[in-house]
Enzyme design. Structure first.
Site, mmCIF file in Angstrom:
data_model
loop_
_atom_site.group_PDB
_atom_site.id
_atom_site.type_symbol
_atom_site.label_atom_id
_atom_site.label_comp_id
_atom_site.label_asym_id
_atom_site.label_seq_id
_atom_site.Cartn_x
_atom_site.Cartn_y
_atom_site.Cartn_z
ATOM 1 C CG ASP A 212 -3.399 -3.434 1.110
ATOM 2 O OD1 ASP A 212 -3.031 -4.448 1.732
ATOM 3 O OD2 ASP A 212 -2.797 -2.981 0.120
ATOM 4 C CB ALA B 264 -0.960 -0.037 1.188
ATOM 5 N NE ARG C 245 -3.092 -4.064 -6.702
ATOM 6 C CZ ARG C 245 -2.387 -4.769 -5.808
ATOM 7 N NH1 ARG C 245 -1.167 -4.399 -5.465
ATOM 8 N NH2 ARG C 245 -2.913 -5.865 -5.264
HETATM 9 O O1 MRU Z 1 -1.204 -7.167 -3.507
HETATM 10 P P1 MRU Z 1 -0.102 -6.536 -2.711
HETATM 11 O O2 MRU Z 1 1.181 -7.291 -2.780
HETATM 12 O O3 MRU Z 1 0.055 -5.074 -3.032
HETATM 13 O O4 MRU Z 1 -0.618 -6.626 -1.205
HETATM 14 C C1 MRU Z 1 0.176 -6.058 -0.208
HETATM 15 C C2 MRU Z 1 -0.334 -6.268 1.161
HETATM 16 O O5 MRU Z 1 -1.391 -6.812 1.372
HETATM 17 C C3 MRU Z 1 0.474 -5.669 2.267
HETATM 18 O O6 MRU Z 1 0.375 -6.442 3.411
HETATM 19 C C4 MRU Z 1 -0.075 -4.258 2.568
HETATM 20 O O7 MRU Z 1 -0.129 -3.493 1.403
HETATM 21 C C5 MRU Z 1 0.734 -3.563 3.596
HETATM 22 S S1 MRU Z 1 2.328 -3.122 3.003
HETATM 23 C C6 MRU Z 1 3.107 -2.211 4.200
#
Ligand code: MRU
Length: 373
Positions: free
Chosen positions: A272, A53, A123
Site C-alpha cells: 500500500d 491500493a 483511507r
Molecule cells: O484493506 P485493503 O483490502 O484495501 O488492503 C489491500 C492490500 O493490503 C493489498 O495487498 C494492497 O493494497 C496491494 S493491492 C495491489
C-alpha cells in the site's frame, strides 16, 4: 477466464458515473455499485466496496470527475447503501462532502480542490490514493478554461486507469521472469488480495502468478484467508478459482506450518505504500508472513507499481496506518465472536522492514529495496 465484471469502469461521457464491482458482496454475489456523487465514491472506498491500493487511486480519480458532474445534485442518501448486505460494521460519521454539480466558472477549480481534499480523508495508508488525487489537482490547476475542466479531468482519470492496467501487465512479466527458474507446480504464498480486484488490470502479486500460469508453470497458490475482513478467502480465492489456478486456502496462522513442510517456494504480496528505504506497508499480517519466510529461508517479494512508492518518507515508521473499527474483529460479517465491551486493537496494515524483502517487482523492473526507481 477473467472475472465476470470489471473491478471498476466509467459509464458514459463527462456526465457519466463510476461503476464498481461491490467487493463487500463477493464471493456470494456479483453486484455492481453505481457511484454518482463524490460522497458515493468516498463511502465505497471507506467501506471497502472498492479496495486495494491501485484500485482506490483509480476510483478516487473518477470520484473527482463526479464533483463537476451535473448529476451530483441528486440526493446523496440511500444509493450506495441500497440493499447492501456486506456484513461489515457501520461506518463512523462522514466528513462533509463538497457541494457538487454547482461548479461553474472559476468555482470549478475550488470544487475540484475540495473534492480532492474530501476523498483524501477516505483511507490513509495507500499512497496511490494521494498520488492519483495529486494528478487530478494538477489538471485543475493548469489554467484551463472552466468549461474545459470536466473533459480534462475525465481524460486524466482514464489515463490513470489505463496506466494502472499497463503497469499490472509489466509487473506480471518482470515477476515471471524473476521466478522463471522455479519448478513447475511451485508453491507461492500470498496474503490479502493483490489481484484484478485490487487494481485496474490483472493485479500486482497475482499478475505474476497469472503470467507464470500462462507460461506453463502451473503455480500452486497458498492463500492466507487474511483476518479480519478475509480478502484472501473472499477475493483472492475467488479470483484464482475463476481463472482455474490451483490454490489452497489456509488460515493466517497456518502459514508457518506449510512453510515448515516445504510447500512454499516463494511469497509474493502487494503493498500500500513503500518508503524510500524499501520498508513496505501492506495488509495486517504481511509482516508476520515475511518473518516466517525469513525463518524458513523462503524468498519474500513485494509486487507494486511506482504509484505505490512514497519517496517523501524515509522509513516505514512514518507510514500512516489505518485503524479500523473493533467491530470488524468482534462482530465480523454480522456474527459476534467476542464479548461485548472487550478492548480491541484493529490496525488494517503493518510494515515489513526492507531487510526482509528479497526484491520489489515493479513495472519498470525488479529492484532491491531502497534502490532508486
Ligand atoms: O484493506 P485493503 O483490502 O484495501 O488492503 C489491500 C492490500 O493490503 C493489498 O495487498 C494492497 O493494497 C496491494 S493491492 C495491489
Amino acid at each position: 477466464m477473467p472475472q465476470p465484471i470489471p473491478t471498476l469502469r466509467w459509464e458514459g461521457g463527462v456526465d457519466g458515473h463510476l461503476v464498481l464491482l461491490d467487493q463487500t458482496r463477493l464471493p456470494n454475489e456479483v453486484v455492481e455499485l453505481h457511484c454518482r456523487t463524490v460522497e458515493d465514491v468516498w463511502q465505497a472506498i471507506k467501506r471497502l466496496a472498492v479496495r486495494g491500493a491501485p484500485a482506490i487511486g483509480v476510483a478516487a480519480a473518477y470520484g473527482v470527475c463526479l464533483s463537476l458532474n451535473s448529476s451530483g445534485s441528486l440526493p446523496l442518501a440511500g444509493r450506495v447503501g441500497e440493499g447492501v448486505r456486506s456484513g461489515y460494521p457501520a461506518l463512523s460519521p462522514l466528513p462533509s462532502p463538497p457541494h457538487q454539480g454547482e461548479g461553474t466558472g472559476g468555482n470549478n477549480i475550488e470544487v475540484v480542490r475540495l473534492a480532492c481534499d474530501y476523498l483524501a480523508t477516505s483511507r490513509p495508508t495507500a499512497v496511490n490514493l494521494f498520488w492519483a488525487l495529486n494528478r487530478m489537482r494538477d489538471v485543475a490547476a493548469c489554467g484551463l478554461a472552466p468549461e474545459q475542466l470536466p473533459q480534462a479531468l475525465l481524460v486524466e482519470a482514464r489515463a490513470i486507469h489505463a496506466e494502472d492496467a499497463a503497469m499490472c501487465t509489466a509487473i506480471g512479466q518482470h515477476g515471471a521472469d524473476l521466478l522463471a527458474d522455479l519448478p513447475v507446480g511451485t508453491g507461492i504464498l500470498t496474503h490479502c488480495n493483490a489481484g484484478a480486484l485490487a487494481t485496474a488490470g490483472e493485479g500486482t502479486a497475482l499478475s505474476v502468478i497469472f503470467e507464470l500460469a500462462r507460461r506453463g508453470k502451473r503455480p500452486h497458490v497458498w492463500v492466507d484467508e487474511t483476518r479480519p475482513l478475509l480478502q484472501g478467502a473472499r477475493l483472492t480465492a475467488w479470483e484464482l478459482t475463476q481463472r482455474n489456478i490451483d490454490c489452497t486456502l489456509i488460515t493466517d496462522s497456518m502459514a508457518a506450518q506449510v512453510m515448515r513442510q516445504g510447500r512454499v517456494q516463494a511469497v509474493i504480496t502487494g503493498a500500500d505504500r513503500i518508503a524510500a528505504n524499501g520498508d513496505s506497508a501492506n495488509k495486517i499480517g504481511t509482516y508476520s508472513v515475511a518473518v516466517l519466510a525469513h525463518a524458513h529461508d523462503v524468498p519474500f517479494y513485494i509486487a507494486a507499481p511506482s504509484s505505490t512508492f512514497d519517496p517523501s518518507i524515509a522509513t516505514g515508521d512514518q507510514i500512516p496506518i489505518e485503524q479500523r473499527l473493533g467491530d470488524e474483529i468482534t462482530c465480523g460479517f454480522g456474527q459476534r465472536t467476542a464479548p461485548e465491551g472487550v478492548n480491541v486493537y484493529n490496525p488494517a496494515f503493518d510494515v515489513t522492514p526492507a531487510r526482509l524483502i528479497r526484491a520489489i517487482i515493479t513495472e519498470r523492473g525488479v529492484i532491491k529495496p531502497g534502490a532508486d526507481l
